[in-house]
Design a protein around this motif. Structure first.
Motif, PDB file in Angstrom:
ATOM      1  N   GLU A 108       1.138  -0.921   0.417  1.00 55.99           N
ATOM      2  CA  GLU A 108      -0.193  -0.087   0.304  1.00 55.99           C
ATOM      3  C   GLU A 108       1.068   1.241   0.179  1.00 55.99           C
ATOM      4  N   LEU A 109       1.734   1.143   0.554  1.00 58.41           N
ATOM      5  CA  LEU A 109       2.370   2.694   0.998  1.00 58.41           C
ATOM      6  C   LEU A 109       3.364   2.798  -0.146  1.00 58.41           C
ATOM      7  N   TYR A 110       3.802   1.472  -0.772  1.00 56.82           N
ATOM      8  CA  TYR A 110       5.081   2.036  -2.000  1.00 56.82           C
ATOM      9  C   TYR A 110       4.174   2.567  -3.018  1.00 56.82           C
ATOM     10  N   GLY A 111       2.777   1.836  -3.362  1.00 57.52           N
ATOM     11  CA  GLY A 111       2.002   2.230  -4.223  1.00 57.52           C
ATOM     12  C   GLY A 111       1.575   3.221  -4.122  1.00 57.52           C
ATOM     13  N   ARG A 112       1.143   3.648  -3.057  1.00 64.16           N
ATOM     14  CA  ARG A 112       1.293   5.664  -2.936  1.00 64.16           C
ATOM     15  C   ARG A 112       1.798   6.181  -3.056  1.00 64.16           C
ATOM     16  N   ALA A 113       3.581   5.767  -3.256  1.00 63.93           N
ATOM     17  CA  ALA A 113       4.889   6.108  -2.979  1.00 63.93           C
ATOM     18  C   ALA A 113       5.033   6.987  -4.810  1.00 63.93           C
ATOM     19  N   VAL A 114       5.095   5.960  -5.411  1.00 67.37           N
ATOM     20  CA  VAL A 114       5.104   5.783  -7.326  1.00 67.37           C
ATOM     21  C   VAL A 114       3.530   6.390  -7.974  1.00 67.37           C
ATOM     22  N   ARG A 115       2.812   6.544  -7.030  1.00 68.52           N
ATOM     23  CA  ARG A 115       1.459   7.317  -8.073  1.00 68.52           C
ATOM     24  C   ARG A 115       2.112   8.484  -7.891  1.00 68.52           C
ATOM     25  N   ASP A 116       2.599   9.336  -5.409  1.00 69.67           N
ATOM     26  CA  ASP A 116       2.917  10.017  -5.650  1.00 69.67           C
ATOM     27  C   ASP A 116       3.478  10.672  -6.248  1.00 69.67           C
ATOM     28  N   LEU A 117       4.550  10.280  -7.195  1.00 72.08           N
ATOM     29  CA  LEU A 117       5.984  10.131  -7.810  1.00 72.08           C
ATOM     30  C   LEU A 117       4.853  10.704  -8.998  1.00 72.08           C
ATOM     31  N   ALA A 118       4.107  10.280  -9.916  1.00 67.61           N
ATOM     32  CA  ALA A 118       3.684  10.284 -11.236  1.00 67.61           C
ATOM     33  C   ALA A 118       2.354  11.373 -11.206  1.00 67.61           C
ATOM     34  N   ARG A 119       2.233  12.041 -10.078  1.00 67.98           N
ATOM     35  CA  ARG A 119       1.284  12.747  -9.948  1.00 67.98           C
ATOM     36  C   ARG A 119       2.129  14.680 -10.280  1.00 67.98           C
ATOM     37  N   ALA A 120       3.314  13.873  -9.285  1.00 70.38           N
ATOM     38  CA  ALA A 120       4.513  15.360  -9.268  1.00 70.38           C
ATOM     39  C   ALA A 120       5.408  15.521 -10.196  1.00 70.38           C
ATOM     40  N   GLN A 121       5.297  14.435 -11.008  1.00 73.19           N
ATOM     41  CA  GLN A 121       6.242  13.913 -12.279  1.00 73.19           C
ATOM     42  C   GLN A 121       5.133  15.526 -13.311  1.00 73.19           C
ATOM     43  N   GLN A 122       4.229  14.955 -12.992  1.00 76.57           N
ATOM     44  CA  GLN A 122       3.215  15.983 -14.487  1.00 76.57           C
ATOM     45  C   GLN A 122       2.527  17.504 -13.718  1.00 76.57           C
ATOM     46  N   ALA A 123       2.688  17.498 -12.528  1.00 77.44           N
ATOM     47  CA  ALA A 123       3.173  18.884 -11.672  1.00 77.44           C
ATOM     48  C   ALA A 123       3.734  19.827 -12.010  1.00 77.44           C
ATOM     49  N   LEU A 124       4.946  19.517 -12.228  1.00 75.25           N
ATOM     50  CA  LEU A 124       6.003  19.961 -12.703  1.00 75.25           C
ATOM     51  C   LEU A 124       6.838  19.793 -13.715  1.00 75.25           C
ATOM     52  N   ALA A 125       5.484  19.265 -15.078  1.00 68.25           N
ATOM     53  CA  ALA A 125       6.146  19.054 -16.021  1.00 68.25           C
ATOM     54  C   ALA A 125       6.887  20.731 -16.667  1.00 68.25           C
ATOM     55  N   LEU A 126       6.000  21.488 -16.460  1.00 68.42           N
ATOM     56  CA  LEU A 126       6.753  22.820 -17.007  1.00 68.42           C
ATOM     57  C   LEU A 126       7.158  23.373 -15.685  1.00 68.42           C
ATOM     58  N   LEU A 127       8.503  23.449 -15.402  1.00 69.52           N
ATOM     59  CA  LEU A 127       9.249  24.279 -14.057  1.00 69.52           C
ATOM     60  C   LEU A 127       9.276  25.904 -14.698  1.00 69.52           C
ATOM     61  N   PRO A 128       8.697  26.976 -13.549  1.00 73.40           N
ATOM     62  CA  PRO A 128       9.459  28.166 -13.192  1.00 73.40           C
ATOM     63  C   PRO A 128      10.120  28.453 -14.202  1.00 73.40           C
ATOM     64  N   GLU A 129      10.146  29.314 -14.829  1.00 73.99           N
ATOM     65  CA  GLU A 129      11.425  29.739 -16.293  1.00 73.99           C
ATOM     66  C   GLU A 129      12.869  29.821 -14.839  1.00 73.99           C
ATOM     67  N   GLY A 130      12.552  30.730 -13.880  1.00 68.65           N
ATOM     68  CA  GLY A 130      13.683  30.319 -13.213  1.00 68.65           C
ATOM     69  C   GLY A 130      13.957  29.794 -11.860  1.00 68.65           C
ATOM     70  N   SER A 131      13.650  28.574 -11.947  1.00 74.10           N
ATOM     71  CA  SER A 131      14.102  27.620 -11.706  1.00 74.10           C
ATOM     72  C   SER A 131      15.219  26.659 -11.001  1.00 74.10           C
ATOM     73  N   ILE A 132      15.919  26.574  -9.687  1.00 74.23           N
ATOM     74  CA  ILE A 132      17.116  26.159  -9.965  1.00 74.23           C
ATOM     75  C   ILE A 132      17.249  25.038 -10.143  1.00 74.23           C
ATOM     76  N   VAL A 133      16.265  23.653 -10.771  1.00 71.34           N
ATOM     77  CA  VAL A 133      15.758  23.036 -11.249  1.00 71.34           C
ATOM     78  C   VAL A 133      16.788  23.010 -12.647  1.00 71.34           C
ATOM     79  N   ARG A 134      15.910  23.221 -13.011  1.00 63.06           N
ATOM     80  CA  ARG A 134      16.512  23.935 -14.857  1.00 63.06           C
ATOM     81  C   ARG A 134      18.249  24.050 -15.060  1.00 63.06           C
ATOM     82  N   THR A 135      18.873  24.776 -13.816  1.00 68.27           N
ATOM     83  CA  THR A 135      19.652  25.027 -14.350  1.00 68.27           C
ATOM     84  C   THR A 135      21.289  23.576 -13.615  1.00 68.27           C
ATOM     85  N   ARG A 136      20.740  22.561 -13.868  1.00 68.07           N
ATOM     86  CA  ARG A 136      21.478  20.979 -13.049  1.00 68.07           C
ATOM     87  C   ARG A 136      20.856  20.206 -13.952  1.00 68.07           C
TER      88      ARG A 136
END
Length: 327
Positions: A108-136
């Motif tokens: 149950e917990l790992y199923g939730r963890a992978v689904r949370d990751l999937a949702r986060a990847q979709q939510a963060l597909a368009l990162l803010p222009e100045g995000s530090i994530v974009r720099t590395r």
């Protein structure tokens, strides 16, 4: 007792550290709320990077980004960035700790963890222009360094130097891994999405910590960190089921889900080689042998992944080198 953020506490209890120079203390705020006090030394990577880039601490930036993406992260109670002190919400036990108490909750917990990751990847597909994530990101230089880290510490530091022919074969394998991973589509990656960096809340939901190093990388990278966790052991049916959970949450087609499995195995080889090298590195440079028991199991994960990948002459010698290290 008060710290430099102005927060008042009832005592501080030092927590066991990990591989980073950061230090953590569990405390209780004056209002009774549990808190974690984080201290980042002057020469910690986060503070060095913050000064070099002239921007806020990566932890603070990433916490805000994830919170906006509806990822559960600890609330910020106070901060004195110039002193390297942060005070955040204490959300309780890690996923690793919960599994020790209630192993039956694993699916149950790992199923939730992978689904949370999937949702986060979709939510963060368009990162803010100045995000530090974009720099590395996982560029050729970083990926190559990580594999070479295994050669240096997981092989040569253990007194098992490669012959000239083996070194040449190892370089070919490294190029194959780096080229393959570098060609994958890039997106948000937590970078260490594993059982010690996920917290299980009272209602069973999951919160993220240790996200300050987030960067651009392939979609399967965090799945590898989670499902090829050096600190946990899973059978292949469990891993396959969780990858299916992720594919369903992402709405992947059957061909794309099959491609995901290949990406997962390819990244496993690269990531776990790096991890094995780090375990020896910390024993030799910091006198910390606590990670050495995970060295052989981690390399066994590499061999499992190699056995699943399509036969490639570039990887044959790598399998032989790794096998020698586990014998």
């Amino acid at each position: 007792m008060a710290d430099c953020t102005g927060e008042k506490f009832h005592g501080l209890f030092k927590l066991a550290g990990g591989l980073s120079p950061r230090q953590f203390f569990r405390a209780e705020r004056a209002d009774g709320a549990p808190a974690i006090v984080m201290w980042l030394p002057e020469d910690s990577p986060e503070r060095v990077l913050s000064r070099r880039l002239g921007r806020q601490l990566p932890f603070l930036e990433m916490r805000e980004l994830l919170e906006k993406a509806r990822v559960r992260v600890p609330r910020l109670f106070g901060a004195a960035p110039e002193q390297g002190v942060l005070v955040v919400e204490d959300l309780g036990e890690t996923l690793a700790e919960r599994l020790q108490r209630t192993p039956a909750a694993r699916d149950e917990l790992y199923g939730r963890a992978v689904r949370d990751l999937a949702r986060a990847q979709q939510a963060l597909a368009l990162l803010p222009e100045g995000s530090i994530v974009r720099t590395r990101g996982f560029d050729r230089e970083l990926l190559t360094w990580e594999v070479e880290h295994f050669r240096e510490w997981g092989v040569e530091a253990l007194g098992r130097a490669l012959s000239a022919a083996e070194q040449s074969a190892f370089e070919r394998a490294t190029s194959y891994l780096v080229d393959g991973i570098g060609a994958l589509q890039q997106g948000f990656v937590h970078r260490d999405y594993q059982s010690r960096n996920l917290l299980v809340l009272a209602d069973g939901s999951i919160a993220w910590i240790d996200f300050q190093d987030a960067l651009l990388g392939p979609r399967a990278y965090d799945l590898v960190a989670l499902l090829r966790d050096s600190y946990q052991r899973f059978d292949e049916s469990f891993v396959t089921a969780r990858l299916a959970d992720f594919a369903e949450a992402r709405g992947l087609s059957t061909p794309d889900a099959e491609a995901l499995r290949f990406e997962f195995d390819l990244i496993t080889v690269q990531r776990k080689l790096k991890d094995a090298g780090r375990f020896v590195f910390f024993e030799r440079t910091r006198g910390d042998p606590s990670y050495l028991p995970f060295f052989v199991p981690t390399l066994e994960l590499v061999l499992t992944a190699l056995s699943r990948l399509p036969a490639r002459p570039e990887l044959d010698a790598l399998g032989e080198i790794v096998t020698r290290q586990v014998e």
